[in-house]
Write an enzyme that holds these catalytic residues in place. Structure first.
Site, PDB file in Angstrom:
ATOM      1  N   LEU A 217      56.063  10.442  23.608  1.00  0.00           N
ATOM      2  CA  LEU A 217      55.321  10.863  22.427  1.00  0.00           C
ATOM      3  C   LEU A 217      53.912  11.063  22.601  1.00  0.00           C
ATOM      4  O   LEU A 217      53.404  12.036  22.079  1.00  0.00           O
ATOM      5  CB  LEU A 217      55.473   9.603  21.136  1.00  0.00           C
ATOM      6  CG  LEU A 217      57.155   9.328  20.904  1.00  0.00           C
ATOM      7  CD1 LEU A 217      56.784   8.344  19.727  1.00  0.00           C
ATOM      8  CD2 LEU A 217      57.616  10.651  20.062  1.00  0.00           C
ATOM      9  N   CYS A 272      59.323  20.002  20.001  1.00  0.00           N
ATOM     10  CA  CYS A 272      58.814  18.696  20.233  1.00  0.00           C
ATOM     11  C   CYS A 272      57.454  18.471  19.623  1.00  0.00           C
ATOM     12  O   CYS A 272      57.192  17.204  18.981  1.00  0.00           O
ATOM     13  CB  CYS A 272      58.920  18.395  21.543  1.00  0.00           C
ATOM     14  SG  CYS A 272      60.277  18.246  22.560  1.00  0.00           S
ATOM     15  N   PHE A 273      56.533  19.160  19.681  1.00  0.00           N
ATOM     16  CA  PHE A 273      55.220  18.911  19.357  1.00  0.00           C
ATOM     17  C   PHE A 273      54.657  18.207  18.036  1.00  0.00           C
ATOM     18  O   PHE A 273      54.479  17.231  17.883  1.00  0.00           O
ATOM     19  CB  PHE A 273      54.249  20.080  19.789  1.00  0.00           C
ATOM     20  CG  PHE A 273      53.882  20.395  21.024  1.00  0.00           C
ATOM     21  CD1 PHE A 273      54.274  19.458  22.074  1.00  0.00           C
ATOM     22  CD2 PHE A 273      53.072  21.286  21.623  1.00  0.00           C
ATOM     23  CE1 PHE A 273      54.011  19.760  23.454  1.00  0.00           C
ATOM     24  CE2 PHE A 273      52.604  21.452  22.774  1.00  0.00           C
ATOM     25  CZ  PHE A 273      53.139  20.644  23.709  1.00  0.00           C
TER      26      PHE A 273
END
EC number: 1.1.1.22
Length: 480
Positions: A217, A272-273
């Site tokens: 993360l 993802c970001f």
């Protein structure tokens, strides 16, 4: 022979397992998924995802020590190591809606593993998951274990789409997190032995479970933060007459900062970001760290601002209306060398222009018409659910057409918006495009791929993110 099974045949599971099979001929690798069409595609000549170099890897191993199957339970039962690479979408309702990860698919995978297992197993988290997910999975497995021992490892992926195969061949690091118990450390070593067949030992990092989960993360948050930082600067460059490419080049020459991820653009995308930052925000809020949560929220706010700023610039430049005007959109994928459209900035830009009644003509060399229409019809976060749970027949948007050629897309258009940095867009015959367009002809370059001076010589009015503004545009400030 070590038997590896991977649950989930998507962007992570497919390429990762293919490379493991290629680099470890003595390991049997089976990728399983309940989606029959997806497995059929992996077993065909037309793979379900586009990734440079992937075809060659799959063809070399498929049928030897790499297999794709819908018989999930059989292969999970036979495996020594089970990778879980299922979707972890952002929740759209209930506790943590809009931020927290939905672990429904992960939990059902864990319960299935516990149900079918007849021997000890190492279960590896490959999907991006919130910190402490391993603990929850561990509880499900141990409470349903029937005396079988399970070890949970976190092995996050750090692949960049478009270069995933090279990233797998030559990774910056492989991260393996495990319990700090004898059993946990044995499991870590067993997975390390697989990667050590081609990855230098000093690049295989071992940590505790929670550090591995959080590292993924954190890495994505840091990368997204750099993009939002340079995009924030791009707005200031336009306001002051500075050139963002020159500024980012000067900044990137500082060895403490480095040049990567400093290209101004219409915004970041990808699976993802945004999802990982929202997840990080939720974890911070749950732990009472509201100032930290607000800090990371700002990265997404700047990204959203950059997309709406781009749309406002298009509309305000074209006499404050795009109603009934044909606008060519070149590029729909979230970046070049991939067909992936998840969270692509093109979706919000196209929706913004259609909301102002523009007529869009879209061309992307790797994105199908069906995918474009599906993306424009889908609600936020729906893309991260399996295909059979997504809207089935996307309502055709009559203001949108999809072309298979840049010249067809731009014919009779009032403006061109470049939203993906495909190499071929640098080399188009812009004189030919200009001749076929309505006048005045505009180019809005959301990726800084065109030669601005050359296009102005041809006769275009050009807007390039973060670059000194065309005199025409200075008279028409973009609305905030």
């Amino acid at each position: 022979m070590v038997n590896i099974c991977c649950i989930g045949a998507g962007y992570v599971g497919g390429p990762t397992m293919a490379v493991i099979a290629l680099k470890c001929p003595s390991v049997k690798v089976v990728v399983v998924d309940i989606a029959v069409s997806r497995i059929n595609a992996w077993n065909s000549d037309q793979l379900p995802i586009y990734e440079p170099g992937l075809d060659e890897v799959v063809k070399q191993c498929r049928g030897k020590n790499l297999f794709f199957s819908t018989d999930v339970e059989k292969h999970v039962r036979e495996a020594d190591i089970v990778f879980v690479s299922v979707n972890t979408p952002t929740k759209t309702r209930g506790l943590g809606a809009g931020k927290a990860a939905d672990l429904t698919y992960w939990e059902s995978a864990a319960r299935m593993i516990a149900d079918v297992a007849v021997s000890d197993k190492i279960v590896v988290e490959k999907s991006t998951v919130p910190v402490k997910t391993a603990e929850a999975i561990e509880k499900i497995l141990t409470h349903n274990s029937k005396g079988i021992k399970f070890q949970i490892l976190s092995n996050p992926e750090f692949l960049a789409e478009g270069t995933a195969i090279q990233d797998l061949f030559n990774p910056d690091r492989v991260l393996i997190g495990g319990r700090e118990t004898p059993g946990g450390q044995r499991a870590v070593q067993e997975l390390k032995n697989v990667y050590a067949q081609w990855v230098p030992e000093d690049r295989i990092l071992t940590t505790n479970l929670w550090s591995a989960e959080l590292s993924k993360l954190a890495a994505n948050a840091f990368l997204a933060q750099r993009i939002s930082s340079v995009n924030a600067m791009s707005a200031l460059c336009e306001a002051t007459g500075a050139n963002v490419s020159q500024v980012s080049h000067a900044v990137g020459k500082d060895t403490r900062i480095g040049p990567k991820f400093l290209n101004a653009s219409v915004g970041f995308g990808g699976s993802c970001f945004q999802k990982d930052i929202l997840n990080l925000v939720y974890i911070c809020e749950c732990n009472g760290l509201h100032e930290v949560a607000n800090y990371w929220k700002q990265v997404i706010k700047i990204n959203d601002y950059q997309k709406s700023r781009f749309v406002n610039r298009v509309v305000s430049s074209m006499f404050n209306t795009v109603s009934g005007k044909k606008i060519a959109v070149l590029g729909f994928a979230f970046k070049k060398d991939t067909g992936d459209t998840r969270e692509t900035p093109a979706i919000d830009v196209c929706k913004g222009l259609v909301g102002d009644k523009a007529l869009l003509s879209i061309f992307d060399p790797q994105v199908t018409e069906e995918q474009v229409m599906r993306d424009l019809a889908m609600r936020k976060f729906d893309w991260d659910h399996p295909a059979h749970l997504q809207p089935m027949s996307p309502t055709a948007t009559k203001e949108v057409s999809v072309c298979w050629d840049a010249y067809e897309a731009t014919k009779d258009a009032h403006a061109v918006c470049i939203l993906t940095e495909w190499e071929e867009f640098r080399n188009l015959d812009y004189k030919k495009i200009f001749d076929g367009m309505r006048k005045p002809a505009f180019v809005f370059d959301g990726r800084n791929v065109v030669d601005v001076d050359k296009l102005r010589e041809i006769g275009f009015i050009v807007y390039s993110i973060g670059k000194p503004l065309d005199p025409w545009l200075k008279d028409m400030p973009a609305l905030a």
